[in-house]
Design a protein around this motif. Structure first.
Motif, PDB file in Angstrom:
ATOM      1  N   ARG A 166       0.811  -1.297  -0.195  1.00  0.00           N
ATOM      2  CA  ARG A 166      -0.027  -0.231   0.116  1.00  0.00           C
ATOM      3  C   ARG A 166       0.521   1.667   0.244  1.00  0.00           C
ATOM      4  N   LEU A 167       0.864   1.948  -1.187  1.00  0.00           N
ATOM      5  CA  LEU A 167       1.452   3.210  -1.579  1.00  0.00           C
ATOM      6  C   LEU A 167       0.457   4.515  -0.742  1.00  0.00           C
ATOM      7  N   HIS A 168       0.920   5.587  -0.265  1.00  0.00           N
ATOM      8  CA  HIS A 168       0.162   6.676   0.546  1.00  0.00           C
ATOM      9  C   HIS A 168       0.578   7.450   0.505  1.00  0.00           C
ATOM     10  N   ASN A 169       0.307   8.311   0.493  1.00  0.00           N
ATOM     11  CA  ASN A 169       0.426  10.158  -0.441  1.00  0.00           C
ATOM     12  C   ASN A 169      -0.755  10.865   0.351  1.00  0.00           C
ATOM     13  N   ASP A 170      -0.402  11.855   1.326  1.00  0.00           N
ATOM     14  CA  ASP A 170      -1.734  12.976   2.271  1.00  0.00           C
ATOM     15  C   ASP A 170      -1.886  14.023   0.801  1.00  0.00           C
ATOM     16  N   GLY A 171      -1.978  13.710  -0.264  1.00  0.00           N
ATOM     17  CA  GLY A 171      -2.369  15.045  -1.403  1.00  0.00           C
ATOM     18  C   GLY A 171      -3.611  14.801  -1.570  1.00  0.00           C
ATOM     19  N   ALA A 172      -3.782  16.001  -2.084  1.00  0.00           N
ATOM     20  CA  ALA A 172      -5.654  15.966  -2.004  1.00  0.00           C
ATOM     21  C   ALA A 172      -6.921  14.589  -2.168  1.00  0.00           C
ATOM     22  N   SER A 173      -7.394  14.509  -1.931  1.00  0.00           N
ATOM     23  CA  SER A 173      -8.563  13.185  -2.712  1.00  0.00           C
ATOM     24  C   SER A 173      -8.158  13.415  -3.995  1.00  0.00           C
ATOM     25  N   ILE A 174      -8.633  12.214  -4.723  1.00  0.00           N
ATOM     26  CA  ILE A 174      -9.174  12.294  -6.002  1.00  0.00           C
ATOM     27  C   ILE A 174     -11.019  11.911  -5.580  1.00  0.00           C
ATOM     28  N   PRO A 175     -11.514  13.226  -6.240  1.00  0.00           N
ATOM     29  CA  PRO A 175     -13.169  13.399  -6.584  1.00  0.00           C
ATOM     30  C   PRO A 175     -13.591  11.790  -6.664  1.00  0.00           C
ATOM     31  N   ALA A 176     -15.018  11.455  -6.008  1.00  0.00           N
ATOM     32  CA  ALA A 176     -15.973  10.595  -6.299  1.00  0.00           C
ATOM     33  C   ALA A 176     -16.069  10.350  -7.594  1.00  0.00           C
ATOM     34  N   ASP A 177     -16.457  11.169  -8.406  1.00  0.00           N
ATOM     35  CA  ASP A 177     -17.064  10.765  -9.302  1.00  0.00           C
ATOM     36  C   ASP A 177     -16.145  10.428 -10.320  1.00  0.00           C
ATOM     37  N   VAL A 178     -15.039  10.617 -10.111  1.00  0.00           N
ATOM     38  CA  VAL A 178     -13.559  10.139 -10.662  1.00  0.00           C
ATOM     39  C   VAL A 178     -12.643   8.890 -10.445  1.00  0.00           C
ATOM     40  N   LEU A 179     -13.197   8.294  -9.149  1.00  0.00           N
ATOM     41  CA  LEU A 179     -12.173   7.697  -8.534  1.00  0.00           C
ATOM     42  C   LEU A 179     -12.819   6.384  -9.543  1.00  0.00           C
ATOM     43  N   PRO A 180     -13.827   6.639  -9.628  1.00  0.00           N
ATOM     44  CA  PRO A 180     -14.043   4.929 -10.522  1.00  0.00           C
ATOM     45  C   PRO A 180     -13.630   5.084 -11.817  1.00  0.00           C
ATOM     46  N   ARG A 181     -12.711   5.582 -12.720  1.00  0.00           N
ATOM     47  CA  ARG A 181     -12.493   5.548 -13.722  1.00  0.00           C
ATOM     48  C   ARG A 181     -10.799   5.887 -14.405  1.00  0.00           C
ATOM     49  N   VAL A 182     -10.254   6.153 -12.695  1.00  0.00           N
ATOM     50  CA  VAL A 182      -8.946   5.996 -13.176  1.00  0.00           C
ATOM     51  C   VAL A 182      -7.991   5.262 -13.986  1.00  0.00           C
ATOM     52  N   PHE A 183      -8.850   4.125 -14.163  1.00  0.00           N
ATOM     53  CA  PHE A 183      -7.646   2.315 -14.929  1.00  0.00           C
ATOM     54  C   PHE A 183      -8.163   2.476 -16.050  1.00  0.00           C
ATOM     55  N   GLU A 184      -9.389   3.717 -16.207  1.00  0.00           N
ATOM     56  CA  GLU A 184      -9.723   3.571 -17.378  1.00  0.00           C
ATOM     57  C   GLU A 184      -8.468   4.097 -18.855  1.00  0.00           C
ATOM     58  N   LEU A 185      -8.488   2.961 -20.063  1.00  0.00           N
ATOM     59  CA  LEU A 185      -7.310   3.923 -20.847  1.00  0.00           C
ATOM     60  C   LEU A 185      -8.419   5.495 -21.805  1.00  0.00           C
ATOM     61  N   PHE A 186      -6.929   6.146 -21.915  1.00  0.00           N
ATOM     62  CA  PHE A 186      -6.795   7.330 -22.726  1.00  0.00           C
ATOM     63  C   PHE A 186      -8.036   8.325 -21.001  1.00  0.00           C
ATOM     64  N   PHE A 187      -7.928   8.028 -19.822  1.00  0.00           N
ATOM     65  CA  PHE A 187      -9.059   8.779 -18.705  1.00  0.00           C
ATOM     66  C   PHE A 187      -7.713   9.444 -18.364  1.00  0.00           C
ATOM     67  N   SER A 188      -8.043  10.918 -18.448  1.00  0.00           N
ATOM     68  CA  SER A 188      -6.823  11.752 -17.460  1.00  0.00           C
ATOM     69  C   SER A 188      -6.976  13.298 -16.923  1.00  0.00           C
ATOM     70  N   THR A 189      -6.888  12.877 -15.591  1.00  0.00           N
ATOM     71  CA  THR A 189      -7.075  14.366 -14.897  1.00  0.00           C
ATOM     72  C   THR A 189      -5.865  15.557 -14.596  1.00  0.00           C
ATOM     73  N   LYS A 190      -5.043  14.855 -15.528  1.00  0.00           N
ATOM     74  CA  LYS A 190      -2.710  15.852 -15.673  1.00  0.00           C
ATOM     75  C   LYS A 190      -3.392  17.228 -16.659  1.00  0.00           C
ATOM     76  N   PRO A 191      -2.972  17.638 -16.398  1.00  0.00           N
ATOM     77  CA  PRO A 191      -2.552  18.053 -17.683  1.00  0.00           C
ATOM     78  C   PRO A 191      -1.026  17.978 -18.593  1.00  0.00           C
ATOM     79  N   GLY A 192      -1.589  17.485 -19.778  1.00  0.00           N
ATOM     80  CA  GLY A 192      -1.030  17.094 -20.861  1.00  0.00           C
ATOM     81  C   GLY A 192      -1.089  15.208 -20.453  1.00  0.00           C
ATOM     82  N   GLY A 193      -1.717  14.617 -19.398  1.00  0.00           N
ATOM     83  CA  GLY A 193      -1.607  12.961 -19.451  1.00  0.00           C
ATOM     84  C   GLY A 193      -2.429  12.361 -20.379  1.00  0.00           C
TER      85      GLY A 193
END
Length: 238
Positions: A166-193
């Motif tokens: 388990r790798l944990h950081n104290d950064g900003a949380s991921i919005p609840a509506d975004v979390l289910p999509r983080v492993f989707e191909l071509f989905f990114s919230t990072k600028p330039g990701g």
């Protein structure tokens, strides 16, 4: 939820089709990107003293670099290296990744807290492929961690005989509506990701018969969890 045995052939066929499309798109993009880059470099050479042209040429070249990164990611996803599993300790892979990526912590004054599985795990792993997963997770974790904070990496053996980290950081949380999509191909919230990194991680871990997940809650940061089946101690060669 992991696909059932009946669904798996359909999922595999879909992933294969996506991979073939990714490679085809990447190949089609390479030549025009090279042409755009060459033309921009020539324009920069011919018109040296015009700040407006210099500014816009710089913008063109930055966008070309971003698209070249996308092409590389598409090729990586669409033409994955064959996986070669061998008995090994995933914590040893983490050791090598952490040693090679020390600059990620030093540049942001982050403090790593590490706990290893005891006794050491023995899993069927491809060290090179697993390192790609760990590097991706580590880069994401350190990028998201506020400067001067702690990052925690804990590994242990579970009661059902699996290695879990388990790798944990104290950064900003991921919005609840975004979390289910983080492993989707071509989905990114990072600028330039590119939205390919986590999708590739998921595929590699699934090829190890393991699982990968992200957890996040307000005020609780983000945690990435990877589990891998361990080779039973009584197994031949264990």
């Amino acid at each position: 939820m992991k696909p059932s045995l009946l669904e798996r052939p359909v999922v595999d066929a879909r992933l294969k089709a996506i991979g073939e499309i990714s490679v085809g798109v990447a190949r089609e993009l390479r030549s025009p990107l090279l042409g755009i880059s060459s033309a921009a470099q020539l324009l920069r050479f011919r018109v040296k003293d015009d700040p407006i042209i210099e500014k816009n040429v710089g913008r063109i070249l930055r966008e070309v670099e971003r698209l070249n990164n996308l092409v590389a990611a598409l090729l990586e996803y669409g033409r994955p290296d064959s996986i070669h599993l061998e008995p090994g300790d995933p914590d040893v892979v983490w050791d090598e990744v952490l040693e090679n990526q020390r600059g990620l912590f030093e540049s942001r004054a982050l403090l790593l807290h590490r706990a290893r599985a005891e006794p050491p795990a023995r899993c069927a792993i491809d060290p090179a492929q697993l390192a790609r997963v760990f590097i991706n997770l580590l880069v994401n974790a350190t990028d998201a961690a506020p400067e001067g904070t702690d990052v925690t990496l804990e590994s242990r053996m579970t009661s059902d005989g699996r290695w879990r980290c388990r790798l944990h950081n104290d950064g900003a949380s991921i919005p609840a509506d975004v979390l289910p999509r983080v492993f989707e191909l071509f989905f990114s919230t990072k600028p330039g990701g590119t939205g390919i990194g986590l999708a590739l991680c998921q595929r590699i871990i699934e090829e190890h018969a393991g699982t990968i997940a992200l957890e996040s809650a307000p005020e609780a940061g983000v945690a990435a969890t990877v589990t891998l089946p361990a080779i039973p101690r009584h197994a031949k060669g264990a």
